[in-house]
Enzyme design. Structure first.
Site, PDB file in Angstrom:
ATOM      1  N   GLY A 112      -1.825 -11.092   4.194  1.00 26.25           N
ATOM      2  CA  GLY A 112      -2.996 -11.429   3.382  1.00 26.25           C
ATOM      3  C   GLY A 112      -4.290 -11.146   4.122  1.00 26.25           C
ATOM      4  O   GLY A 112      -4.328 -11.128   5.352  1.00 26.25           O
TER       5      GLY A 112
ATOM      6  N   TYR B  79     -10.018 -14.040  -3.524  1.00 25.64           N
ATOM      7  CA  TYR B  79      -8.910 -14.664  -2.776  1.00 25.64           C
ATOM      8  C   TYR B  79      -8.289 -15.811  -3.569  1.00 25.64           C
ATOM      9  O   TYR B  79      -7.067 -15.946  -3.650  1.00 25.64           O
ATOM     10  CB  TYR B  79      -9.474 -15.147  -1.446  1.00 25.64           C
ATOM     11  CG  TYR B  79      -8.491 -15.676  -0.437  1.00 25.64           C
ATOM     12  CD1 TYR B  79      -7.871 -14.817   0.472  1.00 25.64           C
ATOM     13  CD2 TYR B  79      -8.214 -17.035  -0.345  1.00 25.64           C
ATOM     14  CE1 TYR B  79      -7.005 -15.311   1.434  1.00 25.64           C
ATOM     15  CE2 TYR B  79      -7.351 -17.531   0.609  1.00 25.64           C
ATOM     16  CZ  TYR B  79      -6.750 -16.666   1.501  1.00 25.64           C
ATOM     17  OH  TYR B  79      -5.883 -17.162   2.463  1.00 25.64           O
TER      18      TYR B  79
END
Ligand code: CAA
Length: 249
Positions: A93, A156
């Site tokens: 990520g 996000y």
């Protein structure tokens, strides 16, 4: 129940949380493969030395999780070299923070591709094998900020919330087939990602955490190890928060 030696893949496996997840799964006796982004190749020598110093043998395979083609190629290489994947930890990520006013499509796309679409690209190649063998443990590393949203992280927060939707859907598809699919949602964890937050903002964040500190990566890895165990066959579709009390619901 006896714990079998399983083959585990951790994407983002040489990163702040990923490394410690790899170490923990290896200590638990599993064969572990860390995947890394091709741009991280210069870090591999030092990383491998650090694992060897701990007496751990962890496989390494490079690939871009944000690409459907390269992700599939990477997972096929993993299975050729290490055998069928029993445990998959989707941990890769990135952040590209910015307020909506300033965020550009490139920031949005990069985070959705790397944090959300990757979960489909990487799980898809191993899913059928898990169904055929009647065993699998999939653990998606999401975030507190996918549960509650975060100022400056529309991209996000959307990606991380989406990950748990994926978890819940896939958990239903795997439930009668011996496959569990779960999400772990860390809060602020002491890694390079949180070190990158501006210092004054970081201090304010830590001040607001009921435990008054960030998590250690080990505290995330222990939840992953728990969900990855042979004997943990009945938790599926869950989202486990690990956030020091910052968000409770
Ligand atoms: N809530 C409400 N208002 C806020 C706010 C908040 N949380 N944070 C800032 N603001 C306000 C400020 O007070 C400021 O107001 P004024 O214009 O009236 O003065 C305005 O918003 C602009 O704030 P900044 O000065 O911070 O704006 P910036 O453009 O310099 O920076 C930012 C924007 C990059 C998003 C910065 O605010 C930031 O880094 N925020 C933290 C984001 C964050 O938590 N990221 C987590 C990274 S770690 C991670 O993602 C791992 C994980 O899973 C938890």
């Amino acid at each position: 129940m006896t714990q079998n030696r399983r083959t585990a893949v951790v994407t983002g496996g040489i990163g702040g949380i990923g490394t410690v997840i790899c170490q923990r799964l290896a200590k638990d006796g599993h064969q572990v493969v860390a995947t890394y982004h091709p741009s991280e190749e210069d870090k591999l020598g030092e990383w491998s030395k650090a694992q060897e110093a701990l007496g751990l043998e962890i496989g390494l395979i490079g690939g871009d999780v944000s690409s459907a083609e390269d992700g599939a190629r990477m997972m096929s290489e993993v299975e050729q070299r290490f055998g069928p994947v029993d445990i998959l930890v989707n941990c890769a990520g990135i952040t590209r923070d910015g307020t909506m006013k300033r965020m550009v499509a490139k920031q949005w796309d990069a985070v959705i591709q790397t944090n959300l679409n990757s979960v489909f690209y990487i799980t898809k190649p191993v899913w059928e094998g898990m169904l055929e063998r009647g065993y699998g443990r999939i653990i998606n590393i999401s975030s507190l900020n996918g549960q509650r949203g975060q100022f400056g992280q529309a991209n996000y927060s959307a990606a991380k919330a989406g990950m748990h939707g994926f978890t819940m859907a896939l958990a239903q598809e795997g439930a009668a087939k011996g496959i569990t699919v779960n999400t772990v949602s860390p809060g602020y964890v002491k890694t390079a990602m949180t070190d990158a937050i501006r210092e004054d903002i970081r201090e304010a964040i830590v001040g607001g955490i009921p435990m008054r500190r960030m998590a250690l990566p080990e505290e995330i890895a222990s939840a992953v190890a728990f969900l990855a165990g042979d004997d943990q066959a009945y938790i599926t579709g869950a989202n486990i928060p690990i956030n020091g009390g910052l968000f409770m619901h």
